[in-house]
Design an enzyme around this catalytic site. Structure first.
Site: not given
Ligand code: MN
Ligand code: MN
Length: 299
Positions: A85, A96, A156, A164, A189, A284
């Site tokens: 990630d 992200d 998010h 977030h 995600e 994601e």
């Molecule tokens: Mn992530």
């Molecule tokens: Mn994330």
């Protein structure tokens, strides 16, 4: 007409995507976790970004929040399922993205189902759609494929220097009227596990990722000095102990951070583990709801 999407998001997204594809292709079945993290983070720098959080490398039933410790001895094995990630920030604007790799053919279907689930969710991410609708799609799609979503992990909204930013994108159907909004940025995600998994994560015993909650004086010279460094480098974005190797010995960093956690100046993100110990996959992407439609900036 509302605020246009800052162009830095697209730069962060393109860096994140290049780094993800590069590590996905180059990672070997016996790679050291710390080498994966350091390679990802240095590639981000080489391409003109900064890590928005420490590269997460989460193996098997570890679903999220593990990054290499200083001198981490952990490595991958042939039969692991490994989530990588990656977060990139450019001037605080964050992309992200995550992928899952495995060298074990028994995980092919789980990986495939998770990626298909993400793609179905992404095609529904449009202005006015309720965020709970993504949860319904993730739930339906994963079950149709014979798997189970992790329902207490979610996507998010994102904002400048905020990973977030307040809105959650559930991985199960939840009632509510919050909708995708023009001009906003979201990470979607899905996490999937086997049908006999709990479909839930619990906190594990380790904490490898931290962030500053608030900046205030402690009256302790060592604590204040560490806070100054963290604030100047990362603001409120997450960081790892090994990122402070140039400032302090890791053992000292850890003990000062424990004190700062007690004072509620820093928070830790415990490793999250599948409740029944079942393997977890995650994919994601980050999307922006631009003037002319939804764009996947990490494609
Ligand atoms: Mn992530
Ligand atoms: Mn994330």
């Amino acid at each position: 007409m509302s605020n246009p999407i800052p162009p830095e998001y697209f730069k962060a997204g393109s860096i994140a995507s290049r780094v993800r594809e590069s590590i996905r292709k180059s990672v070997t079945s016996d790679a050291r976790i710390i080498d994966i993290c350091e390679e990802v983070e240095s590639m981000i720098g080489d391409l003109g970004g900064k890590p928005a959080f420490p590269c997460n490398v989460c193996i098997n039933d570890i679903a999220a929040h593990y990054t290499a410790e200083p001198a981490d001895k952990g490595r991958l094995h042939d039969n692991d399922i490994v989530k990588i990630d990656i977060g990139v920030q450019v001037e605080g604007y964050v992309a992200d993205t995550a992928t899952t790799v495995s060298f074990d053919p028994r995980f092919v279907d789980l990986l495939d189902a998770t990626e298909v689930t993400l793609n179905e969710a992404l095609s529904a991410a449009k202005e006015g759609v309720r965020l709970g609708e993504i949860g319904r799609i993730v739930s339906d799609c994963s079950k149709r494929r014979g798997f189970r979503p992790i329902v207490n992990l979610s996507g998010h909204s994102l904002d400048r220097y905020k990973i977030h930013a307040g809105k959650s994108i559930p991985n199960s159907w939840v009632p509510g009227s919050v909708q995708f909004t023009h001009g906003e940025v979201y990470a979607i995600e899905p996490f999937l596990t086997l049908p006999d998994g709990a479909g839930l994560v619990r906190e594990g015993s380790k904490t490898t990722i931290f962030s500053m909650i608030t900046r205030k004086r402690t009256g302790d010279k060592d604590l204040d000095r560490l806070c100054d460094t963290i604030w100047s480098r990362y603001r409120t974005l997450p960081f790892a102990i090994r990122w402070l190797n140039d400032v302090l010995e890791p053992v000292d960093t850890r003990s000062l951070i424990s004190k700062l956690i007690k004072r509620k100046i820093i928070r830790g993100y415990a490793v999250l583990v599948e409740e029944k110990g079942k393997p977890v996959a995650q994919f994601e992407h980050t999307v922006v709801l631009a003037e002319d439609g939804t764009k996947i900036i990490t494609k």
